[in-house]
Design a protein around this motif. Structure first.
Motif, PDB file in Angstrom:
ATOM      1  N   LEU A 114       0.798  -1.226   0.000  1.00  0.00           N
ATOM      2  CA  LEU A 114       0.000   0.000   0.000  1.00  0.00           C
ATOM      3  C   LEU A 114       0.834   1.282   0.000  1.00  0.00           C
ATOM      4  O   LEU A 114       0.366   2.334  -0.426  1.00  0.00           O
ATOM      5  CB  LEU A 114      -0.927   0.029   1.220  1.00  0.00           C
ATOM      6  N   ARG A 115       2.044   1.214   0.501  1.00  0.00           N
ATOM      7  CA  ARG A 115       2.881   2.402   0.682  1.00  0.00           C
ATOM      8  C   ARG A 115       2.987   3.274  -0.573  1.00  0.00           C
ATOM      9  O   ARG A 115       2.938   4.496  -0.472  1.00  0.00           O
ATOM     10  CB  ARG A 115       4.262   1.975   1.180  1.00  0.00           C
ATOM     11  N   PRO A 116       3.114   2.714  -1.786  1.00  0.00           N
ATOM     12  CA  PRO A 116       3.263   3.567  -2.976  1.00  0.00           C
ATOM     13  C   PRO A 116       1.975   4.291  -3.402  1.00  0.00           C
ATOM     14  O   PRO A 116       2.006   5.163  -4.268  1.00  0.00           O
ATOM     15  CB  PRO A 116       3.693   2.595  -4.079  1.00  0.00           C
ATOM     16  N   ILE A 117       0.842   3.932  -2.823  1.00  0.00           N
ATOM     17  CA  ILE A 117      -0.443   4.498  -3.236  1.00  0.00           C
ATOM     18  C   ILE A 117      -0.593   5.910  -2.684  1.00  0.00           C
ATOM     19  O   ILE A 117      -0.125   6.214  -1.585  1.00  0.00           O
ATOM     20  CB  ILE A 117      -1.583   3.580  -2.767  1.00  0.00           C
ATOM     21  N   THR A 118      -1.272   6.743  -3.430  1.00  0.00           N
ATOM     22  CA  THR A 118      -1.539   8.100  -2.981  1.00  0.00           C
ATOM     23  C   THR A 118      -3.034   8.328  -2.977  1.00  0.00           C
ATOM     24  O   THR A 118      -3.689   7.981  -3.957  1.00  0.00           O
ATOM     25  CB  THR A 118      -0.861   9.109  -3.930  1.00  0.00           C
ATOM     26  N   PRO A 119      -3.610   8.896  -1.935  1.00  0.00           N
ATOM     27  CA  PRO A 119      -2.928   9.276  -0.699  1.00  0.00           C
ATOM     28  C   PRO A 119      -2.942   8.133   0.312  1.00  0.00           C
ATOM     29  O   PRO A 119      -3.847   7.303   0.310  1.00  0.00           O
ATOM     30  CB  PRO A 119      -3.793  10.426  -0.185  1.00  0.00           C
ATOM     31  N   THR A 120      -1.949   8.101   1.149  1.00  0.00           N
ATOM     32  CA  THR A 120      -1.937   7.249   2.334  1.00  0.00           C
ATOM     33  C   THR A 120      -1.355   8.080   3.467  1.00  0.00           C
ATOM     34  O   THR A 120      -0.784   9.153   3.241  1.00  0.00           O
ATOM     35  CB  THR A 120      -1.073   5.974   2.152  1.00  0.00           C
ATOM     36  N   LEU A 121      -1.492   7.566   4.665  1.00  0.00           N
ATOM     37  CA  LEU A 121      -0.905   8.203   5.843  1.00  0.00           C
ATOM     38  C   LEU A 121      -0.253   7.117   6.673  1.00  0.00           C
ATOM     39  O   LEU A 121      -0.915   6.136   7.037  1.00  0.00           O
ATOM     40  CB  LEU A 121      -1.992   8.928   6.651  1.00  0.00           C
ATOM     41  N   SER A 122       1.027   7.275   6.935  1.00  0.00           N
ATOM     42  CA  SER A 122       1.787   6.305   7.714  1.00  0.00           C
ATOM     43  C   SER A 122       2.537   7.057   8.802  1.00  0.00           C
ATOM     44  O   SER A 122       3.370   7.917   8.509  1.00  0.00           O
ATOM     45  CB  SER A 122       2.757   5.551   6.798  1.00  0.00           C
ATOM     46  N   LEU A 123       2.228   6.730  10.058  1.00  0.00           N
ATOM     47  CA  LEU A 123       2.854   7.391  11.195  1.00  0.00           C
ATOM     48  C   LEU A 123       3.572   6.368  12.062  1.00  0.00           C
ATOM     49  O   LEU A 123       3.159   5.209  12.135  1.00  0.00           O
ATOM     50  CB  LEU A 123       1.799   8.109  12.054  1.00  0.00           C
ATOM     51  N   VAL A 124       4.630   6.814  12.730  1.00  0.00           N
ATOM     52  CA  VAL A 124       5.365   5.957  13.655  1.00  0.00           C
ATOM     53  C   VAL A 124       5.419   6.614  15.026  1.00  0.00           C
ATOM     54  O   VAL A 124       5.393   7.842  15.142  1.00  0.00           O
ATOM     55  CB  VAL A 124       6.799   5.649  13.157  1.00  0.00           C
ATOM     56  N   ALA A 125       5.494   5.770  16.053  1.00  0.00           N
ATOM     57  CA  ALA A 125       5.710   6.232  17.427  1.00  0.00           C
ATOM     58  C   ALA A 125       7.159   5.934  17.773  1.00  0.00           C
ATOM     59  O   ALA A 125       7.651   4.825  17.538  1.00  0.00           O
ATOM     60  CB  ALA A 125       4.770   5.517  18.384  1.00  0.00           C
ATOM     61  N   VAL A 126       7.834   6.937  18.306  1.00  0.00           N
ATOM     62  CA  VAL A 126       9.256   6.816  18.631  1.00  0.00           C
ATOM     63  C   VAL A 126       9.445   7.033  20.129  1.00  0.00           C
ATOM     64  O   VAL A 126       8.973   8.026  20.688  1.00  0.00           O
ATOM     65  CB  VAL A 126      10.097   7.850  17.841  1.00  0.00           C
ATOM     66  N   ALA A 127      10.141   6.089  20.776  1.00  0.00           N
ATOM     67  CA  ALA A 127      10.489   6.197  22.195  1.00  0.00           C
ATOM     68  C   ALA A 127      11.977   5.922  22.325  1.00  0.00           C
ATOM     69  O   ALA A 127      12.464   4.914  21.805  1.00  0.00           O
ATOM     70  CB  ALA A 127       9.691   5.205  23.026  1.00  0.00           C
ATOM     71  N   SER A 128      12.689   6.821  22.964  1.00  0.00           N
ATOM     72  CA  SER A 128      14.148   6.649  23.160  1.00  0.00           C
ATOM     73  C   SER A 128      14.849   6.337  21.853  1.00  0.00           C
ATOM     74  O   SER A 128      15.644   5.399  21.767  1.00  0.00           O
ATOM     75  CB  SER A 128      14.427   5.554  24.186  1.00  0.00           C
ATOM     76  N   ASP A 129      14.537   7.092  20.812  1.00  0.00           N
ATOM     77  CA  ASP A 129      15.149   6.951  19.489  1.00  0.00           C
ATOM     78  C   ASP A 129      14.882   5.606  18.822  1.00  0.00           C
ATOM     79  O   ASP A 129      15.587   5.212  17.898  1.00  0.00           O
ATOM     80  CB  ASP A 129      16.665   7.209  19.546  1.00  0.00           C
ATOM     81  N   GLN A 130      13.876   4.877  19.289  1.00  0.00           N
ATOM     82  CA  GLN A 130      13.511   3.596  18.678  1.00  0.00           C
ATOM     83  C   GLN A 130      12.055   3.678  18.231  1.00  0.00           C
ATOM     84  O   GLN A 130      11.186   4.147  18.974  1.00  0.00           O
ATOM     85  CB  GLN A 130      13.670   2.454  19.686  1.00  0.00           C
ATOM     86  N   ILE A 131      11.791   3.191  17.025  1.00  0.00           N
ATOM     87  CA  ILE A 131      10.411   3.126  16.537  1.00  0.00           C
ATOM     88  C   ILE A 131       9.746   1.936  17.217  1.00  0.00           C
ATOM     89  O   ILE A 131      10.214   0.802  17.114  1.00  0.00           O
ATOM     90  CB  ILE A 131      10.368   3.001  15.002  1.00  0.00           C
ATOM     91  N   VAL A 132       8.647   2.225  17.942  1.00  0.00           N
ATOM     92  CA  VAL A 132       7.983   1.184  18.727  1.00  0.00           C
ATOM     93  C   VAL A 132       6.540   0.941  18.293  1.00  0.00           C
ATOM     94  O   VAL A 132       5.903   0.000  18.750  1.00  0.00           O
ATOM     95  CB  VAL A 132       8.037   1.508  20.233  1.00  0.00           C
ATOM     96  N   GLY A 133       6.009   1.809  17.415  1.00  0.00           N
ATOM     97  CA  GLY A 133       4.638   1.646  16.976  1.00  0.00           C
ATOM     98  C   GLY A 133       4.426   2.219  15.590  1.00  0.00           C
ATOM     99  O   GLY A 133       5.218   3.035  15.110  1.00  0.00           O
ATOM    100  N   HIS A 134       3.347   1.774  14.949  1.00  0.00           N
ATOM    101  CA  HIS A 134       3.063   2.193  13.577  1.00  0.00           C
ATOM    102  C   HIS A 134       1.558   2.171  13.339  1.00  0.00           C
ATOM    103  O   HIS A 134       0.848   1.306  13.872  1.00  0.00           O
ATOM    104  CB  HIS A 134       3.756   1.234  12.598  1.00  0.00           C
ATOM    105  N   ILE A 135       1.079   3.110  12.540  1.00  0.00           N
ATOM    106  CA  ILE A 135      -0.316   3.132  12.112  1.00  0.00           C
ATOM    107  C   ILE A 135      -0.355   3.521  10.641  1.00  0.00           C
ATOM    108  O   ILE A 135       0.478   4.321  10.185  1.00  0.00           O
ATOM    109  CB  ILE A 135      -1.168   4.091  12.969  1.00  0.00           C
ATOM    110  N   PHE A 136      -1.309   2.931   9.917  1.00  0.00           N
ATOM    111  CA  PHE A 136      -1.396   3.165   8.482  1.00  0.00           C
ATOM    112  C   PHE A 136      -2.849   3.406   8.085  1.00  0.00           C
ATOM    113  O   PHE A 136      -3.754   2.707   8.559  1.00  0.00           O
ATOM    114  CB  PHE A 136      -0.850   1.958   7.713  1.00  0.00           C
ATOM    115  N   PHE A 137      -3.057   4.390   7.234  1.00  0.00           N
ATOM    116  CA  PHE A 137      -4.372   4.707   6.683  1.00  0.00           C
ATOM    117  C   PHE A 137      -4.260   4.688   5.162  1.00  0.00           C
ATOM    118  O   PHE A 137      -3.322   5.259   4.601  1.00  0.00           O
ATOM    119  CB  PHE A 137      -4.819   6.115   7.102  1.00  0.00           C
TER     120      PHE A 137
END
Length: 166
Positions: free
Chosen positions: A34-57
């Motif tokens: 899905l990543r190449p499709i437009t539009p999409t929304l992809s967010l990450v949660a960062v804790a202590s410089d590490q990505i710990v979560g992700h959400i995709f629309f």
């Protein structure tokens, strides 16, 4: 905890998070498709410089309407970071960003008790049905613009990339 847009260098970490959270590669593969499709929304949660979560629309369509609507899927948090409010933060900030982008509504297929906390209601109450055979209470919608779905009914169709998800 910081939530931000996914960057190119985050792709492998996002993949690892989805595999760890779901115990399989299906959702990670879906995000990659899905990543190449437009539009999409992809967010990450960062804790202590590490990505710990992700959400995709990604965009979904309702028969006979041209409304800009997103489907929320997936949302994932590393197992060691679950039950700490990270998923909630991702959903809240994701919905805020969807609204900022002009999205009119968001649909989700998930646990009614969890998603109702964010204002999601059974989509059936708005005259919407999922293209997949799912329990009515698990297919939910949230209007980001009040009343936008009042005169809209039909089948919600996900991108064909979802068809490969088992």
């Amino acid at each position: 905890m910081q939530v931000r847009a996914e960057r190119l260098e985050d792709i492998e970490a996002v993949r690892r998070i989805n595999i760890a959270a779901f115990g399989r590669s299906g959702e990670a593969d879906l995000v990659d498709r899905l990543r190449p499709i437009t539009p999409t929304l992809s967010l990450v949660a960062v804790a202590s410089d590490q990505i710990v979560g992700h959400i995709f629309f990604s965009p979904v369509a309702i028969d006979n309407t041209a409304l800009f609507i997103f489907g929320l899927a997936p949302v994932a948090v590393l197992p060691n970071y679950q039950r700490q409010g990270i998923g909630t933060l991702l959903i809240q900030q994701g919905l805020t960003e969807c609204d900022r982008l002009g999205c009119k509504a968001v649909v989700v297929l998930g646990h009614p008790e969890y998603y109702s906390r964010f204002g999601f209601i059974p989509a059936k109450r708005k005259g919407l049905r999922c293209e997949y055979t799912v329990p009515d209470e698990a297919f939910m919608v949230l209007e980001l613009e009040s009343g936008v779905l009042d005169s809209c009914e039909g089948i919600v169709r996900y991108r064909s990339e979802f068809n490969a998800l088992e």
